[in-house]
Write an enzyme that holds these catalytic residues in place. Structure first.
Site, PDB file in Angstrom:
ATOM      1  N   ARG A 132       0.850  -1.200   0.000  1.00  0.00           N
ATOM      2  CA  ARG A 132       0.000   0.000   0.000  1.00  0.00           C
ATOM      3  C   ARG A 132       0.879   1.240   0.000  1.00  0.00           C
ATOM      4  O   ARG A 132       1.778   1.377   0.819  1.00  0.00           O
ATOM      5  CB  ARG A 132      -0.913   0.002   1.223  1.00  0.00           C
ATOM      6  N   ARG A 246      -4.397   2.219  17.348  1.00  0.00           N
ATOM      7  CA  ARG A 246      -5.094   1.623  16.193  1.00  0.00           C
ATOM      8  C   ARG A 246      -4.867   2.534  14.993  1.00  0.00           C
ATOM      9  O   ARG A 246      -4.248   3.587  15.106  1.00  0.00           O
ATOM     10  CB  ARG A 246      -6.597   1.483  16.525  1.00  0.00           C
ATOM     11  N   LYS A 247      -5.404   2.149  13.848  1.00  0.00           N
ATOM     12  CA  LYS A 247      -5.255   2.990  12.659  1.00  0.00           C
ATOM     13  C   LYS A 247      -6.002   4.304  12.850  1.00  0.00           C
ATOM     14  O   LYS A 247      -6.894   4.436  13.700  1.00  0.00           O
ATOM     15  CB  LYS A 247      -5.756   2.261  11.415  1.00  0.00           C
ATOM     16  N   GLY A 504     -16.097  -7.374   1.732  1.00  0.00           N
ATOM     17  CA  GLY A 504     -16.046  -8.822   1.889  1.00  0.00           C
ATOM     18  C   GLY A 504     -16.217  -9.336   3.293  1.00  0.00           C
ATOM     19  O   GLY A 504     -16.402 -10.536   3.497  1.00  0.00           O
ATOM     20  N   CYS A 509     -14.005  -2.402   4.713  1.00  0.00           N
ATOM     21  CA  CYS A 509     -13.096  -1.578   3.904  1.00  0.00           C
ATOM     22  C   CYS A 509     -13.833  -0.958   2.716  1.00  0.00           C
ATOM     23  O   CYS A 509     -13.430   0.088   2.213  1.00  0.00           O
ATOM     24  CB  CYS A 509     -11.925  -2.425   3.410  1.00  0.00           C
ATOM     25  N   GLY A 510     -14.908  -1.604   2.278  1.00  0.00           N
ATOM     26  CA  GLY A 510     -15.709  -1.060   1.183  1.00  0.00           C
ATOM     27  C   GLY A 510     -16.715  -0.015   1.621  1.00  0.00           C
ATOM     28  O   GLY A 510     -17.468   0.511   0.795  1.00  0.00           O
TER      29      GLY A 510
END
Length: 586
Positions: A132, A246-247, A504, A509-510
Site C-alpha cells: 500500500r 489503532r489505525k 467482503g 473496507c468497502g
C-alpha cells in the site's frame, strides 16, 4: 522528533483568493455527549501510557496488563526498525521456510512489515504481499504510474493494482526478496509505502479536483502534502506516530461536495472563517469497525490555516498517550472520546497545542449545506482558462500493468503527466487542453472499460479486494459486484445515480454504511443447509452535509439471490422502473 514550535507554518499562499460563491452561516450541531455531564476521569487516567525509549515510543510496563496480541508484537520488537535501521535488507534474504521456523521473523513478515506498507497474503497467496502506497490527496504522476506498472508486470496473474477508498494505490503480487529494490524504486519516483498499515496514520484525503475546481473553497493539496510529510518525516519514518493504539484517518475538506467524506475520518478539517481569518472547524472520531460504526462529531474547535499541523500533532499525541490497547474492537479514537467526554478529550488536545490554547468552533462554516453533489465523470472546465479535466470510470478500481501504462501515456499526451485518484476508486486526468478533449474521448482505452460516461449504476459502484486476495474477506466482491450490477441494470431503469458498495467482511473496507445500498459479505445457509456465500444488505447511507450511516435492510441473503432483491430495493426506495414497463411506456 519534531518540535512544536516548528509546526506553525504560514499558509498565506494557500488561502482562498476570491469571494465565496456560497457561504452558509450555521453553528456546528451538538453531539448527544455534549448535552450531558462530562464523565468523571481520575487524574491517574490522564497519565500517558507510552514513553520515549531509544528513539521510539513504547508502552509503559505498568499499562501492559490485558493488552492485545498486536501490542505484544510491537513491544517485542519495534516495527519501524525494519525500515529506519534497514532490517528489511536481512529479512528479504531469508526464505519463507526460514522465516516460518523463527517466531520473531514470522511476526516480522505477518505483522511488522505492515509498518512498511507490506501485507503478507498468507491465507490465499502464501509468500506474496500487497503493498500500500502513500499518495496524499490522490495526486500521482505518469512516471510513478509507469514504475508501479513495471513492478506488478513481473508477477503475472498475481500482479495487479487497485485504487482504494482512500485515494491510494495498492499493488499486488510482491515477493519479499524484491522489497528492498522496490522501496528504492519508489523513492526514486517520489513515492513511499511507509506507515500506511496497522497502527499508523493512513493516506490523507482531499478534494480530487483540488486546485482546478472552479467552485472549490480551498486547495487541499498543500495541506494533505504537509500532513503526509509531517507524519512520515518526509518518508524517512516518524516514530512519534508509529505506535498508535489503532489505525487513524485524516482528511481536509476543500469542496461543497464533500468528496473527502469527512464524517468517516478520525480527524476532519472543515473550512470556516473566523474574525476575518481563514481556517478550519474540527470534526473527530469517525470510524468503521466490525462491532461499531460512528460518524465524526464536532470538537468545538477552530484552528487558523497555519495551525493545521500543530492541531494534527496534538490530536495524535492525545490518542497515542491515552488510548486503550486491550480489545482491538475498542481501541479506535472514538472510544477514547467516549471515555473522556468531548470536553475532556478537547482539553487533552488543547494542552498539547504549542500555545496551550484552542479556539472554540466558528459559526462561519464555508461549506454550502444545500449544495448538490457534482459528477466528476466526463469533461469539465477547470478554473484555468482553456483547460479541462476528464473523469474516467475504473470498474471496481482494478487495473493491470498495461492499463496503468496506458493511463500514463494519456496523461502525458493530453495533460501534464498528472493523474488524480478518487475515494470512489476512479481516476481523473487533469490539465487537458480543451481543444484536445475530443481526441482524448476517441482514444480506444476510453471506448472499452475505462469510460468517461459509465452507466448510471456502474458509476457509483465500489468494492473492496474480496477473498481473491484478502484472507479476511468472506466472499468474492469485485467480479460479483460487476456481475450483479450488470444483471440489475437489465431489470430496472433508475432515475439518478445510486451508490452501491461491496465489502467482503465486517471490517467494511468497502464502506458499505455510507452507500445507498451496501453489501457486507457473510456466510449463510444454502438450500441444502450447508454454508454458502451471502451478504447482509444495508440501505440508506448518505454522504454530504446531511450524512447518515445506512442500516441493515436484510441479513444473510445468498449471493445468488441478490439480483431480484436489489431490483426490488431500487424500485421501492429509489424510484426505479422495471425495464419491461419502461419499454411499454416508450
Amino acid at each position: 522528533m519534531t518540535s512544536s514550535s516548528s509546526l506553525s507554518l504560514h499558509f498565506t499562499a494557500l488561502l482562498p483568493s476570491k469571494p465565496r460563491r456560497s457561504v452558509i452561516v450555521a453553528a456546528q450541531t451538538a453531539h448527544p455527549a455534549e448535552s450531558t455531564a462530562s464523565p468523571t476521569v481520575d487524574a491517574d487516567r490522564l497519565e500517558p501510557r507510552v514513553e520515549l525509549r531509544d528513539g521510539f515510543f513504547i508502552l509503559k510496563e505498568k499499562f501492559r496488563k490485558g493488552i492485545n496480541p498486536q501490542e505484544k508484537v510491537k513491544i517485542e520488537s519495534e516495527p519501524m526498525k525494519l525500515f529506519m535501521e534497514n532490517g528489511i535488507e536481512e529479512l528479504a534474504k531469508k526464505s519463507m521456510e526460514e522465516i516460518d521456523s523463527d517466531k520473531s521473523s514470522k511476526e516480522d513478515v505477518d505483522v511488522r512489515l505492515k509498518w512498511l506498507g507490506l501485507f503478507h497474503r498468507r491465507k490465499h497467496h502464501y509468500g506474496k504481499f500487497m503493498m500500500r502506497l502513500k499518495l496524499p490527496n490522490g495526486v500521482t504522476t505518469s512516471a510513478q504510474t509507469r514504475y508501479l506498472a513495471s513492478v506488478i508486470r513481473k508477477y503475472g496473474e498475481d500482479g495487479c493494482a487497485d485504487v482504494t477508498t482512500r485515494q491510494n494505490w495498492q499493488i499486488r503480487g510482491v515477493v519479499l526478496p524484491d522489497v528492498p529494490e522496490i522501496l528504492k524504486g519508489l523513492a526514486s519516483v517520489g513515492l513511499t509505502s511507509l506507515q500506511s498499515g496497522m497502527d499508523n496514520v493512513r493516506n490523507p484525503v482531499g478534494n480530487p479536483i483540488a486546485g482546478i475546481d472552479p467552485d472549490e473553497i480551498v486547495d487541499t493539496r498543500p495541506y494533505t502534502n504537509l500532513l503526509s510529510q509531517f507524519i512520515t518525516a518526509n518518508s524517512r519514518g516518524n516514530p512519534d506516530f508509529t505506535n498508535l493504539p489503532r489505525k487513524w484517518n485524516v482528511c481536509v475538506v476543500g469542496t461543497h461536495d464533500l468528496y473527502e467524506h469527512p464524517h468517516i475520518n478520525d480527524l476532519a478539517y472543515m473550512p470556516a472563517n473566523k474574525d476575518g481569518r481563514f481556517g478550519f472547524n474540527v470534526l473527530v472520531g469517525g470510524f468503521f469497525s466490525p462491532k461499531r460504526c460512528e460518524e465524526a462529531i464536532p470538537l468545538d474547535a477552530w484552528v487558523p490555516a497555519e495551525d493545521v499541523l500543530p492541531l494534527c500533532k496534538a490530536v495524535l499525541e492525545a490518542y497515542r498517550d491515552l488510548g486503550t490497547r486491550g480489545n482491538r474492537q475498542k481501541t479506535r479514537m472514538m472510544w477514547l472520546i467516549d471515555e473522556l467526554g468531548v470536553e475532556g478529550f478537547r482539553a487533552e488536545v488543547e494542552k498539547r497545542m504549542p500555545s496551550g490554547k484552542l479556539e472554540r468552533a466558528s459559526s462561519e462554516d464555508l461549506v454550502n449545506k444545500q449544495w448538490e453533489r457534482r459528477d466528476y465523470f466526463g469533461v469539465h472546465p477547470q478554473k484555468q482558462e482553456g483547460l479541462s479535466y476528464v473523469g474516467l470510470h475504473v470498474p471496481v478500481g482494478r487495473l493491470q500493468a498495461d492499463d496503468m501504462d496506458e493511463l500514463a501515456r494519456l496523461a502525458d499526451t493530453y495533460g501534464t503527466g498528472e493523474l488524480r485518484l478518487t475515494v470512489e476508486q476512479n481516476i481523473i486526468i487533469p490539465n487537458v487542453e480543451t481543444s484536445k478533449t475530443e481526441a482524448l474521448l476517441q482514444e480506444p482505452f476510453l471506448k472499452n472499460r475505462f469510460s468517461p460516461e459509465p452507466s448510471i449504476l456502474m458509476k457509483g459502484l465500489v468494492a473492496c479486494t474480496g477473498n481473491q486476495f484478502c484472507g479476511q474477506a468472506i466472499i468474492e466482491t469485485k467480479l460479483r459486484a460487476l456481475k450483479v450490477t450488470e444483471e440489475v441494470e437489465r431489470l430496472v431503469a433508475v432515475p439518478k445515480p445510486i451508490r452501491m458498495h461491496w465489502t467482503g467482511c465486517p471490517n467494511t473496507c468497502g464502506q458499505v454504511q455510507v452507500a445507498d445500498i451496501g453489501f457486507m459479505g457473510c456466510l449463510t445457509r444454502g438450500e441444502n443447509g450447508k454454508p454458502v456465500e451471502g451478504a447482509d444488505v444495508y440501505v440508506g447511507g448518505r454522504i454530504g452535509s446531511d450524512s447518515h450511516l445506512g442500516e441493515i435492510y436484510k441479513k444473510g441473503v445468498r449471493v445468488t439471490e441478490l439480483v431480484p432483491l436489489v431490483a426490488e430495493i431500487l424500485i421501492k426506495e429509489f424510484g426505479a422502473v422495471p425495464r419491461e414497463r419502461e419499454d411499454n411506456e416508450d
